[in-house]
Write a protein that holds these residues in place. Sequence first.
Motif, mmCIF file in Angstrom:
data_model
loop_
_atom_site.group_PDB
_atom_site.id
_atom_site.type_symbol
_atom_site.label_atom_id
_atom_site.label_comp_id
_atom_site.label_asym_id
_atom_site.label_seq_id
_atom_site.Cartn_x
_atom_site.Cartn_y
_atom_site.Cartn_z
ATOM 1 N N GLY A 46 35.227 44.842 57.870
ATOM 2 C CA GLY A 46 36.428 44.863 57.045
ATOM 3 C C GLY A 46 36.579 43.669 56.133
ATOM 4 O O GLY A 46 37.576 43.553 55.414
ATOM 5 N N GLU A 47 35.594 42.769 56.132
ATOM 6 C CA GLU A 47 35.665 41.594 55.267
ATOM 7 C C GLU A 47 35.244 41.948 53.842
ATOM 8 O O GLU A 47 34.513 42.899 53.602
ATOM 9 N N ARG A 48 35.697 41.165 52.908
ATOM 10 C CA ARG A 48 35.350 41.377 51.507
ATOM 11 C C ARG A 48 34.035 40.697 51.170
ATOM 12 O O ARG A 48 33.630 39.724 51.818
ATOM 13 N N ILE A 49 33.378 41.201 50.143
ATOM 14 C CA ILE A 49 32.147 40.596 49.644
ATOM 15 C C ILE A 49 32.491 39.773 48.410
ATOM 16 O O ILE A 49 33.037 40.292 47.430
ATOM 17 N N CYS A 50 32.180 38.492 48.468
ATOM 18 C CA CYS A 50 32.492 37.587 47.352
ATOM 19 C C CYS A 50 31.284 37.497 46.421
ATOM 20 O O CYS A 50 30.188 37.134 46.850
ATOM 21 N N VAL A 51 31.497 37.838 45.165
ATOM 22 C CA VAL A 51 30.413 37.892 44.182
ATOM 23 C C VAL A 51 30.678 36.899 43.060
ATOM 24 O O VAL A 51 31.779 36.856 42.503
ATOM 25 N N GLN A 52 29.688 36.112 42.753
ATOM 26 C CA GLN A 52 29.758 35.179 41.618
ATOM 27 C C GLN A 52 28.867 35.697 40.511
ATOM 28 O O GLN A 52 27.700 36.010 40.741
ATOM 29 N N VAL A 53 29.404 35.835 39.305
ATOM 30 C CA VAL A 53 28.628 36.300 38.153
ATOM 31 C C VAL A 53 28.347 35.117 37.239
ATOM 32 O O VAL A 53 29.262 34.404 36.819
ATOM 33 N N ASP A 54 27.084 34.889 36.948
ATOM 34 C CA ASP A 54 26.657 33.850 36.014
ATOM 35 C C ASP A 54 26.092 34.567 34.801
ATOM 36 O O ASP A 54 24.938 34.975 34.781
ATOM 37 N N ASN A 55 26.898 34.721 33.772
ATOM 38 C CA ASN A 55 26.546 35.531 32.603
ATOM 39 C C ASN A 55 26.108 34.639 31.452
ATOM 40 O O ASN A 55 26.932 34.081 30.726
ATOM 41 N N SER A 56 24.810 34.487 31.287
ATOM 42 C CA SER A 56 24.301 33.637 30.212
ATOM 43 C C SER A 56 24.251 34.369 28.869
ATOM 44 O O SER A 56 24.112 33.740 27.827
ATOM 45 N N LEU A 57 24.379 35.695 28.890
ATOM 46 C CA LEU A 57 24.360 36.478 27.647
ATOM 47 C C LEU A 57 25.729 36.512 26.986
ATOM 48 O O LEU A 57 25.853 36.416 25.768
ATOM 49 N N GLU A 58 26.779 36.684 27.816
ATOM 50 C CA GLU A 58 28.153 36.690 27.326
ATOM 51 C C GLU A 58 28.999 35.850 28.273
ATOM 52 O O GLU A 58 29.672 36.404 29.143
ATOM 53 N N PRO A 59 28.959 34.542 28.141
ATOM 54 C CA PRO A 59 29.673 33.671 29.075
ATOM 55 C C PRO A 59 31.154 34.052 29.192
ATOM 56 O O PRO A 59 31.841 34.256 28.190
ATOM 57 N N GLY A 60 31.602 34.185 30.442
ATOM 58 C CA GLY A 60 33.004 34.517 30.687
ATOM 59 C C GLY A 60 33.294 35.993 30.801
ATOM 60 O O GLY A 60 34.337 36.391 31.322
ATOM 61 N N ASN A 61 32.397 36.848 30.339
ATOM 62 C CA ASN A 61 32.613 38.301 30.398
ATOM 63 C C ASN A 61 32.075 38.832 31.723
ATOM 64 O O ASN A 61 31.037 39.498 31.784
ATOM 65 N N ASN A 62 32.785 38.549 32.802
ATOM 66 C CA ASN A 62 32.293 38.858 34.138
ATOM 67 C C ASN A 62 32.891 40.127 34.739
ATOM 68 O O ASN A 62 32.292 40.732 35.631
ATOM 69 N N ALA A 63 34.066 40.534 34.268
ATOM 70 C CA ALA A 63 34.780 41.661 34.878
ATOM 71 C C ALA A 63 33.954 42.949 34.918
ATOM 72 O O ALA A 63 33.931 43.629 35.954
ATOM 73 N N PRO A 64 33.255 43.329 33.822
ATOM 74 C CA PRO A 64 32.473 44.576 33.891
ATOM 75 C C PRO A 64 31.383 44.532 34.957
ATOM 76 O O PRO A 64 31.106 45.549 35.596
ATOM 77 N N TYR A 65 30.798 43.384 35.174
ATOM 78 C CA TYR A 65 29.721 43.283 36.156
ATOM 79 C C TYR A 65 30.266 43.323 37.583
ATOM 80 O O TYR A 65 29.639 43.875 38.485
ATOM 81 N N LEU A 66 31.439 42.737 37.773
ATOM 82 C CA LEU A 66 32.074 42.829 39.085
ATOM 83 C C LEU A 66 32.413 44.284 39.411
ATOM 84 O O LEU A 66 32.238 44.739 40.538
ATOM 85 N N GLU A 67 32.895 45.021 38.414
ATOM 86 C CA GLU A 67 33.190 46.436 38.611
ATOM 87 C C GLU A 67 31.919 47.220 38.903
ATOM 88 O O GLU A 67 31.904 48.137 39.735
ATOM 89 N N MET A 68 30.853 46.860 38.229
ATOM 90 C CA MET A 68 29.571 47.527 38.434
ATOM 91 C C MET A 68 29.059 47.297 39.864
ATOM 92 O O MET A 68 28.550 48.225 40.508
ATOM 93 N N ILE A 69 29.210 46.075 40.366
ATOM 94 C CA ILE A 69 28.791 45.762 41.732
ATOM 95 C C ILE A 69 29.646 46.543 42.725
ATOM 96 O O ILE A 69 29.135 47.108 43.710
ATOM 97 N N LYS A 70 30.933 46.604 42.471
ATOM 98 C CA LYS A 70 31.835 47.348 43.350
ATOM 99 C C LYS A 70 31.439 48.810 43.420
ATOM 100 O O LYS A 70 31.365 49.401 44.498
ATOM 101 N N GLN A 71 31.186 49.422 42.275
ATOM 102 C CA GLN A 71 30.782 50.832 42.245
ATOM 103 C C GLN A 71 29.438 51.036 42.943
ATOM 104 O O GLN A 71 29.253 52.007 43.680
#
Length: 457
Positions: A46-71
């Motif tokens: 029941g614990e959450r998975i903590c994900v860190q996104v290091d986006n060198s292509l679009e710095p700061g644009n992490n939300a789409p990748y977090l959603e992708m990992i969740k899906q």
Amino acid sequence: MKKLVWLFLLLVCSAAYAKAPFGLLTNVENPGDSSPARLLRKIISGERICVQVDNSLEPGNNAPYLEMIKQGYNEWFSHTLKAIEDAGRQEEFADLLPYLKQGVQVKEAGVDCSGADLVVYVQSLREVRANCKGPAISCVLMLQDPMLMFFYPFEGVKSWLVGGKQNIISHELGHTLGMADQYKYGRNNSHEIYHTPDIKQSIMREGSPLTKFGCDDVDGFINLLDVSVFFNHRGGKQGWRSFCKSRSYSYVNGRPVVNAKYVVNLLSNGGKAASLNIFNPKGELVHKKKFSFENSKQPYKLDIPFQAVRGEKDKDGRVIYESNARGEKRFCSYTYERTSCIIIKGDNILLEYMKVLKRKNIQQTLIRYYGPDGKLSAITFEKFNKEGRLSFSNGEDEKVFWVSGRGKVSERKKSASPSTAVALTAAFGTNLQHKAEQQKQKAEEKYFQRVYDFYLK
């Protein structure tokens, strides 16, 4: 040994090769933090998975990748749940349904939680290939804590979201749960015991956007939960039936009952000990014994043929058991393109042997045994295209030889000048020591050639 284990376990790359059945990663059943299933255990608790996104292509644009990992994570749970419901087998798998329905919570490290469980590096294709050490668009490094994923969004991030082509991500996240590659030449990270022998559709077969979840993934994920999280030996003695309609066999304790009865395990336990598992026709484990190189009573002579007096073969005609007049027993098992063998006498292991055919022109082999000096010795062989590198070591000294495309073994020369000096002195016949060295080298090469012909060719 460490080098070969690194090749099997550390780097799991996606590429487009032929499809294959499910397999679990080596060591998934281990209870410690080194298990590839450690994130799956966290999710189930029941614990959450903590994900860190290091986006060198679009710095700061992490939300789409977090959603992708969740899906990508939730697809494993929802696909398995749907298969159980569609087959009307809810009562049989009632214990799993609450966990499959709860899904996976993915949060952003540093924002919603502190330390990361998974770090996702969004990089250029060149950077990803450098980190993955090969022509891949994504890969996962399993032995790191946190685990690391390198990813190149070659079609743009939007096409990877809902209704898009997120299957490469599901493939890679399958590794972080404990699933092995199932495309040809990539599946050498598969467990010796927990793998399926036949071919069906699987998300783990390749990293293509066209790959879809199949019945193999349902079988594999349920077995993964059984052997790495709940340890409840699902199916009892009768086993449980596969979700692939064309399969006639069942699974007992996470293992297909049709797999060969002898399993030589050289990769689990960190490669520190070999184990022999023997199963009955029902798939039940009836014998398990570990062997390690702890005591040397006598050296094992590699160049003497085994000369079996009796033996057994599997359904493909491959040797799985032999014994000889010296009281030695040889057991071999086959996991896709990997062969693992041990030779034992009484309670002592005399030799362990692993051969990996990763590709048509790439081969790796490892042999461990007690050499003539009583020391634990190792032979490693790596073949690339038409040449091979053959090394002999006893923990202190190492001799390296080259193997030609025709199989001829010759010692590697460290520099040009010593070999030239030896040739000149031998030609004039003025240095008997050099002649003796040459004779010794020829004798060694002859011995190594015999070993190569017996074990490595």
